[in-house]
Design a protein around this motif. Structure first.
Motif, PDB file in Angstrom:
ATOM      1  N   UNK A   4       0.818  -1.316  -0.208  1.00 58.09           N
ATOM      2  CA  UNK A   4       0.193  -0.001   0.178  1.00 58.09           C
ATOM      3  C   UNK A   4       0.773   1.084  -0.019  1.00 58.09           C
ATOM      4  N   UNK A   5       0.317   2.230  -0.640  1.00 51.61           N
ATOM      5  CA  UNK A   5       1.251   3.573  -0.891  1.00 51.61           C
ATOM      6  C   UNK A   5       1.190   4.176   0.482  1.00 51.61           C
ATOM      7  N   UNK A   6       2.166   4.526   1.022  1.00 54.33           N
ATOM      8  CA  UNK A   6       2.391   5.446   1.997  1.00 54.33           C
ATOM      9  C   UNK A   6       2.203   7.101   1.917  1.00 54.33           C
ATOM     10  N   UNK A   7       1.762   7.379   0.444  1.00 53.83           N
ATOM     11  CA  UNK A   7       1.701   8.880   0.231  1.00 53.83           C
ATOM     12  C   UNK A   7       0.425   9.580   0.689  1.00 53.83           C
ATOM     13  N   UNK A   8       0.389  10.747   1.070  1.00 53.94           N
ATOM     14  CA  UNK A   8      -0.741  11.489   1.453  1.00 53.94           C
ATOM     15  C   UNK A   8      -1.825  11.291   0.512  1.00 53.94           C
ATOM     16  N   UNK A   9      -3.077  11.404   1.085  1.00 55.61           N
ATOM     17  CA  UNK A   9      -4.082  11.133   0.250  1.00 55.61           C
ATOM     18  C   UNK A   9      -4.253  12.427  -1.014  1.00 55.61           C
ATOM     19  N   UNK A  10      -4.675  12.159  -1.967  1.00 53.71           N
ATOM     20  CA  UNK A  10      -4.852  12.956  -3.192  1.00 53.71           C
ATOM     21  C   UNK A  10      -6.108  13.860  -2.774  1.00 53.71           C
ATOM     22  N   UNK A  11      -7.075  13.244  -2.642  1.00 46.88           N
ATOM     23  CA  UNK A  11      -8.383  13.692  -2.324  1.00 46.88           C
ATOM     24  C   UNK A  11      -9.096  13.431  -0.609  1.00 46.88           C
ATOM     25  N   UNK A  12      -9.961  14.286  -0.293  1.00 55.19           N
ATOM     26  CA  UNK A  12     -10.420  13.792   1.053  1.00 55.19           C
ATOM     27  C   UNK A  12     -11.938  13.585   0.904  1.00 55.19           C
ATOM     28  N   UNK A  13     -12.380  12.466   1.302  1.00 54.63           N
ATOM     29  CA  UNK A  13     -14.109  12.175   1.396  1.00 54.63           C
ATOM     30  C   UNK A  13     -14.566  11.762  -0.004  1.00 54.63           C
ATOM     31  N   UNK A  14     -13.555  11.457  -0.971  1.00 52.31           N
ATOM     32  CA  UNK A  14     -14.187  10.681  -2.181  1.00 52.31           C
ATOM     33  C   UNK A  14     -13.293   9.705  -2.508  1.00 52.31           C
ATOM     34  N   UNK A  15     -13.736   8.829  -3.521  1.00 55.61           N
ATOM     35  CA  UNK A  15     -13.092   7.527  -3.684  1.00 55.61           C
ATOM     36  C   UNK A  15     -12.483   7.964  -5.341  1.00 55.61           C
ATOM     37  N   UNK A  16     -11.540   7.003  -5.686  1.00 57.96           N
ATOM     38  CA  UNK A  16     -11.010   7.271  -7.324  1.00 57.96           C
ATOM     39  C   UNK A  16     -12.363   7.098  -7.867  1.00 57.96           C
TER      40      UNK A  16
END
Length: 119
Positions: A68-80
């Motif tokens: 799993x990626x440890x990067x910060x989320x690109x968006x909050x509260x929505x899925x890809x």
């Protein structure tokens, strides 16, 4: 009418009454092969010879698989899936699977300010 089944040894091509379907297990997987009694004996001798090596070895897992990626989320509260659905409605090119470009994320956040991840 009768049918005769002739089993052929998968290793040396021999035929005989002793050729049979033989199951064996290796690394938690079960395999089957048609072998004569002699080749079945050879197989088990080889498996016995390999056993100490397998028992003392450590499995090497392919890099990058299942991590799993440890990067910060690109968006909050929505899925890809939400981002892809929005992009398709807006006629923005986006792949069905895989990475979503940073430009698509940026456009999504611009129209959905609540999606901006916490800094």
């Amino acid at each position: 009418m009768a049918e005769k089944v002739i089993r052929v040894d998968d290793i040396d091509g021999s035929e005989g009454d002793d050729v049979a379907k033989r199951d064996f297990e290796l690394l938690g997987r079960t395999f089957t092969i048609d072998l004569s009694d002699d080749n079945d004996k050879r197989l088990h001798e080889m498996l016995d010879a390999l056993a100490p090596f397998i028992d003392n070895a450590v499995e090497v897992k392919p890099a990058g698989k299942g991590r799993k990626s440890t990067r910060a989320a690109k968006i909050k509260g929505y899925t890809n899936a939400d981002v892809r659905a929005w992009a398709l409605r807006e006629d923005i090119e986006v792949s069905e699977r895989g990475k979503i470009s940073d430009e698509v994320y940026a456009a999504f956040i611009e129209t959905h300010p609540d999606a901006k991840p916490d800094a």
